[in-house]
Structures are given as C-alpha cells and as structure tokens.
Scaffold this motif. Structure first.
Motif, PDB file in Angstrom:
ATOM      1  N   ALA A 256       0.838  -1.196   0.000  1.00  0.00           N
ATOM      2  CA  ALA A 256       0.000   0.000   0.000  1.00  0.00           C
ATOM      3  C   ALA A 256       0.875   1.249   0.000  1.00  0.00           C
ATOM      4  N   PRO A 257       0.451   2.325  -0.660  1.00  0.00           N
ATOM      5  CA  PRO A 257       1.294   3.533  -0.757  1.00  0.00           C
ATOM      6  C   PRO A 257       1.584   4.190   0.586  1.00  0.00           C
ATOM      7  N   TRP A 258       0.760   3.898   1.592  1.00  0.00           N
ATOM      8  CA  TRP A 258       0.968   4.506   2.912  1.00  0.00           C
ATOM      9  C   TRP A 258       1.856   3.651   3.819  1.00  0.00           C
ATOM     10  N   SER A 259       2.385   2.541   3.321  1.00  0.00           N
ATOM     11  CA  SER A 259       3.121   1.594   4.159  1.00  0.00           C
ATOM     12  C   SER A 259       4.329   2.232   4.832  1.00  0.00           C
ATOM     13  N   SER A 260       5.153   2.906   4.041  1.00  0.00           N
ATOM     14  CA  SER A 260       6.375   3.488   4.599  1.00  0.00           C
ATOM     15  C   SER A 260       6.052   4.603   5.583  1.00  0.00           C
ATOM     16  N   THR A 261       4.997   5.370   5.297  1.00  0.00           N
ATOM     17  CA  THR A 261       4.587   6.430   6.227  1.00  0.00           C
ATOM     18  C   THR A 261       4.129   5.834   7.549  1.00  0.00           C
ATOM     19  N   ALA A 262       3.385   4.740   7.474  1.00  0.00           N
ATOM     20  CA  ALA A 262       2.936   4.071   8.699  1.00  0.00           C
ATOM     21  C   ALA A 262       4.126   3.532   9.494  1.00  0.00           C
ATOM     22  N   ALA A 263       5.111   2.988   8.783  1.00  0.00           N
ATOM     23  CA  ALA A 263       6.309   2.484   9.475  1.00  0.00           C
ATOM     24  C   ALA A 263       7.040   3.608  10.189  1.00  0.00           C
ATOM     25  N   LEU A 264       7.148   4.777   9.534  1.00  0.00           N
ATOM     26  CA  LEU A 264       7.779   5.927  10.183  1.00  0.00           C
ATOM     27  C   LEU A 264       7.006   6.364  11.418  1.00  0.00           C
ATOM     28  N   ALA A 265       5.662   6.341  11.324  1.00  0.00           N
ATOM     29  CA  ALA A 265       4.840   6.743  12.463  1.00  0.00           C
ATOM     30  C   ALA A 265       5.028   5.786  13.643  1.00  0.00           C
ATOM     31  N   ILE A 266       5.098   4.482  13.349  1.00  0.00           N
ATOM     32  CA  ILE A 266       5.320   3.499  14.422  1.00  0.00           C
ATOM     33  C   ILE A 266       6.699   3.715  15.044  1.00  0.00           C
ATOM     34  N   GLY A 267       7.685   3.966  14.200  1.00  0.00           N
ATOM     35  CA  GLY A 267       9.024   4.230  14.713  1.00  0.00           C
ATOM     36  C   GLY A 267       9.057   5.452  15.609  1.00  0.00           C
ATOM     37  N   ALA A 268       8.304   6.497  15.225  1.00  0.00           N
ATOM     38  CA  ALA A 268       8.244   7.708  16.049  1.00  0.00           C
ATOM     39  C   ALA A 268       7.572   7.429  17.394  1.00  0.00           C
ATOM     40  N   LEU A 269       6.548   6.581  17.384  1.00  0.00           N
ATOM     41  CA  LEU A 269       5.870   6.223  18.639  1.00  0.00           C
ATOM     42  C   LEU A 269       6.790   5.410  19.554  1.00  0.00           C
ATOM     43  N   LEU A 270       7.662   4.611  18.959  1.00  0.00           N
ATOM     44  CA  LEU A 270       8.580   3.797  19.760  1.00  0.00           C
ATOM     45  C   LEU A 270       9.764   4.598  20.286  1.00  0.00           C
ATOM     46  N   ALA A 271      10.038   5.751  19.682  1.00  0.00           N
ATOM     47  CA  ALA A 271      11.237   6.521  20.029  1.00  0.00           C
ATOM     48  C   ALA A 271      11.302   6.914  21.505  1.00  0.00           C
ATOM     49  N   PRO A 272      10.233   7.486  22.103  1.00  0.00           N
ATOM     50  CA  PRO A 272      10.343   7.868  23.518  1.00  0.00           C
ATOM     51  C   PRO A 272      10.661   6.680  24.425  1.00  0.00           C
ATOM     52  N   GLY A 273      10.028   5.531  24.173  1.00  0.00           N
ATOM     53  CA  GLY A 273      10.308   4.351  24.982  1.00  0.00           C
ATOM     54  C   GLY A 273      11.736   3.871  24.810  1.00  0.00           C
ATOM     55  N   ALA A 274      12.242   3.927  23.559  1.00  0.00           N
ATOM     56  CA  ALA A 274      13.624   3.497  23.312  1.00  0.00           C
ATOM     57  C   ALA A 274      14.609   4.430  24.009  1.00  0.00           C
ATOM     58  N   ILE A 275      14.351   5.730  23.943  1.00  0.00           N
ATOM     59  CA  ILE A 275      15.239   6.688  24.603  1.00  0.00           C
ATOM     60  C   ILE A 275      15.199   6.499  26.114  1.00  0.00           C
ATOM     61  N   TRP A 276      13.995   6.292  26.647  1.00  0.00           N
ATOM     62  CA  TRP A 276      13.865   6.085  28.097  1.00  0.00           C
ATOM     63  C   TRP A 276      14.636   4.848  28.545  1.00  0.00           C
ATOM     64  N   LEU A 277      14.487   3.754  27.803  1.00  0.00           N
ATOM     65  CA  LEU A 277      15.161   2.514  28.170  1.00  0.00           C
ATOM     66  C   LEU A 277      16.676   2.661  28.031  1.00  0.00           C
ATOM     67  N   MET A 278      17.111   3.309  26.958  1.00  0.00           N
ATOM     68  CA  MET A 278      18.544   3.511  26.761  1.00  0.00           C
ATOM     69  C   MET A 278      19.138   4.342  27.900  1.00  0.00           C
ATOM     70  N   LEU A 279      18.457   5.427  28.269  1.00  0.00           N
ATOM     71  CA  LEU A 279      18.956   6.281  29.346  1.00  0.00           C
ATOM     72  C   LEU A 279      18.898   5.573  30.695  1.00  0.00           C
ATOM     73  N   ARG A 280      17.908   4.719  30.880  1.00  0.00           N
ATOM     74  CA  ARG A 280      17.808   3.964  32.134  1.00  0.00           C
ATOM     75  C   ARG A 280      19.032   3.052  32.293  1.00  0.00           C
ATOM     76  N   PHE A 281      19.389   2.359  31.224  1.00  0.00           N
ATOM     77  CA  PHE A 281      20.585   1.523  31.277  1.00  0.00           C
ATOM     78  C   PHE A 281      21.839   2.376  31.499  1.00  0.00           C
ATOM     79  N   HIS A 282      21.910   3.504  30.802  1.00  0.00           N
ATOM     80  CA  HIS A 282      23.094   4.363  30.915  1.00  0.00           C
ATOM     81  C   HIS A 282      23.270   4.859  32.354  1.00  0.00           C
ATOM     82  N   ARG A 283      22.195   5.298  32.976  1.00  0.00           N
ATOM     83  CA  ARG A 283      22.292   5.831  34.336  1.00  0.00           C
ATOM     84  C   ARG A 283      22.638   4.749  35.355  1.00  0.00           C
ATOM     85  N   ARG A 284      22.381   3.505  35.002  1.00  0.00           N
ATOM     86  CA  ARG A 284      22.757   2.400  35.889  1.00  0.00           C
ATOM     87  C   ARG A 284      24.160   1.894  35.588  1.00  0.00           C
TER      88      ARG A 284
END
Length: 413
Positions: A256-284
């Motif tokens: 579907a023509p919107w596939s890549s846009t949807a993938a980018l949107a999912i990636g953007a939604l995952l970004a805060p959680g990934a940053i939080w988890l990465m920083l949590r490990f870093h601070r430990r």
C-alpha cells in the motif's frame, strides 16, 4: 592467538583459490571494488544501475555514499575474489574485537570461572561458534561490511569514549560516512552526555562529505539530492530479508502507498520508549545495554534492514550468555529461555525456509508473517519482558510501602 589469526588467513587463501578457479565470491564486495575503480577513473557512480567493472554475477547498483567509494580504494588493486577474502578476514577480526570489547564491558563475575572461560578463550570460542548465526555467515559470504562497521561503533562508544579520549566519536563519524544508518549513534552520544564526542562524530561525517564534494562534486550532489531517497536502487522493500518495520508494513499491507509512512509513524511512537530505556541503562552504568537499545532501534526504524544487518545479535547473545552463570533458581528458567530463544532465531535461517521472492511474501499466511518477522520480534519481545519486569518491581515496591509497620510484641508478666 594462533587460531584467531589462522582463520582470517584461511579466508584470504580461499579468496586466492577462488581467483584462480574463478569462483563467484562476494557479490557485495565486488560492488564495493567496482565503486572504488569507478571513483579512481573519474566516471559517474550513480548514473546507472550497474558499474562497468562489476563481474556478470554481481550486476548491482552502488547505493553507498561517495565517501564509501573513497574508503574502498584499497580493494581496487585486488582481484574480485581476493578482495572478498580480505574483507572476510577483516570481518572475522572485527567480530572477535566486538566480542572481546563486549566481554570487557560486562560486570566481573563474582564467583570462580573455569579456565576455558577466560576473556581470551571465550572470545575465540564465540568467534568460531558465531559463524552459525545467519547474519554473520551471510555478511561474510556476501562480502558485506556490517561486522566492520559494528566494530567501529562498539570500539568508539565502549572504549574510546569511555576513556575520555579526544578521538571519541571519530569512528562513529567514519562508520556513518560509509553507511548512513550509524548516524543514529550521534544522538546516542548526545543523550548520554558525551556532547564533545557527538560533535566530533558529526564534524567527521560532514568533513568527509565536504571532501567528496571537492573530489567528485557531481556524484556527491547527485547522491544527496536523488540517490539517497531512491529506494528502488536498494531492492524490494517487501522482501522477507528486509527485517525492518518498513519491510513488515509493506508485506502486510500488500505494498500500500501509505506503508512506509505508517512504518515511520510506528518508529516515532517507539522513540520515547527506546530513549527512556537507553537512558535507564546508561544511568545504571550499563553502557553495553544502552548501546544495544540504540542499535536494535536503528534496525527497526531503518527503511531497509536486510537480515545480514542484524549482526548486532553477536553482542546481544554474549550479554545474555554471560548472565547465565549468575542465575538463581528463580531466574534460571527465564534467562536460559531468553538466551536460547535468541540463539535459535538467528541460527534457524527461518527467513530462508519461508517462501520468498517474486512477491510470494504478499501471500503469506498469518503464521508465516509471524515467523517471517522473527528478527523484528527479538528486540520487541525483549523490551516487552523488561517492561513487565519493571512494572512488577514497581508494584512490589508500592505494596511494600503500603504495608503497616510491624508492632513489637508486648511483654507480659
């Protein structure tokens, strides 16, 4: 050490034999070599989908930044098969380096380990055994550079930057100049408080691009204005080998023509959680775990993450296996399950077993979509497990605080 050196030597010998017998070794290394020759000849890199010096069995477009052609110049003086052997040898040593640095980044085991489990011997054992991992043997078979780029990043972030060196970030910048995906490690350095390392990485990357605009301005301009966004040169996004969110969305949506846009949107939604988890490990103080979070997030959100890009399974498996000796009866089952499941996924070659190619992925059954996303599921499931563990720990802490303090027994007499 003799065995560690012997294996790369065997790779070079295999390349020389392949040259004499005209074996078809290293499809991607043949493209790298051809790009270097074209660069030296002053001919255009991106005007066509093939390069003149490519052999008939490796007619592929050059998709890398112009900087890569410059760094591949040493391959130009070698026959195609020998160039593959040299890259295979360097890749093996790069994997051994990643394993050794990963072991060094782990906390020291409190108990007594057997003699074979010393860092040097463990590095050798892992380096040999990990040839069974599909991303590793495919990288070496194709003559890819994934293991080399991973080694540059791991060495820079876990060793050079950790020591406060003035060269911190330079290797990340070089890796990003060869293949753009490592650019994500620049914000990793920034978020973890290494601002000067992030700046050096950025300056190294832009400095190398500026150099290429001086050396080959036409190719540099064409790459950054056209080729960099031309996904058609990379390959079919929906192929099973593309283990990224973009590949998954293109498969399940029937292109579907919107596939890549949807993938980018999912990636953007995952970004805060990934940053939080990465920083949590870093601070430990868990720099390795923080680095792996960034690496696997990059694999998920990249438009294309071919199966051989998932060589980050190497430090992940080392990390999971290293935790096994410290298991308790309560955690043994979970840790063995996690390590075993990850190893099975990357050894099983499940992506090769499923019907793929010629748009067959668009007609998969539901269970085939699940198996066909096995690599994607690894970071998703592991992150989910970590999230559940964190929530349960928080619940136990709240319950403990809510318990009334115990009353001392009254004395009767």
């Amino acid at each position: 050490m003799a065995l560690l050196i012997m294996l790369p030597v065997l790779a070079i010998v295999a390349g020389v034999i392949g040259w004499q017998l005209d074996w078809h070794l290293g499809v991607d290394s043949a493209v790298y070599r051809a790009g270097a020759i074209i660069f030296l000849q002053g001919e255009p890199l991106y005007d066509s989908n093939t390069l003149g010096p490519e052999p008939f069995w490796a007619l592929l477009p050059f998709t890398y930044p112009p900087t890569a052609a410059l760094l591949f110049v040493p391959l130009a003086i070698l026959p195609v098969q020998v160039a593959w052997g040299v890259l295979a040898a360097i890749s093996f040593l790069a994997m051994a380096l990643v394993i050794r640095v990963t072991i060094g980044a782990l906390p020291r085991f409190s108990g007594e380990l057997p003699r074979w489990a010393s860092p040097a011997r463990t590095t050798l054992i892992f380096a040999v055994v990990f040839f069974a991992l599909e991303p590793v043997w495919r990288t070496i078979f194709l003559g890819q550079i994934n293991l080399i780029l991973m080694a540059l990043i791991v060495l820079d972030i876990l060793v050079v930057c950790q020591r406060g060196s003035r060269w911190g970030g330079v290797l990340v910048g070089i890796a990003a100049a060869v293949k753009l995906t490592p650019l994500i490690f620049i914000p990793h350095l920034l978020f973890t408080g290494r601002k000067m390392d992030a700046l050096r990485a950025l300056l190294t990357f832009f400095g190398m691009q500026a150099l290429m605009f001086v050396l080959i301005p036409g190719d540099s301009w064409r790459f950054w204005t056209h080729t960099v966004s031309d996904q058609g040169r990379i390959g079919p996004m929906h192929w099973a080998g593309n283990q990224s969110l973009n590949g998954l969305m293109n498969r399940v949506s029937d292109l579907a023509p919107w596939s890549s846009t949807a993938a980018l949107a999912i990636g953007a939604l995952l970004a805060p959680g990934a940053i939080w988890l990465m920083l949590r490990f870093h601070r430990r103080g868990q720099a390795l775990e923080a680095l792996l979070v960034t690496a696997f997030y990059a694999l998920l959100v990249s438009p294309v993450s071919w199966s051989h890009h998932w060589v980050w399974a190497v430090p992940l498996i080392v990390l999971l296996v290293a935790k096994l000796p410290e298991t308790t009866p309560a955690t043994a089952g979970r840790r063995w399950l996690a390590a075993g499941a990850v190893i099975v996924v990357f050894v099983s070659c499940v992506l090769l077993v499923l019907p793929n190619g010629r748009n067959l992925e668009l007609h998969w059954e539901f269970w085939q979509y699940v198996l066909g996303s096995a690599y994607i599921m690894v970071p998703v499931v592991l992150t989910g497990v970590l999230g559940v563990r964190w929530l349960l720990r928080k619940k136990r802490e709240r319950d403990h605080r809510a318990e009334p303090p115990s009353q001392p027994l009254s004395r009767q007499g």
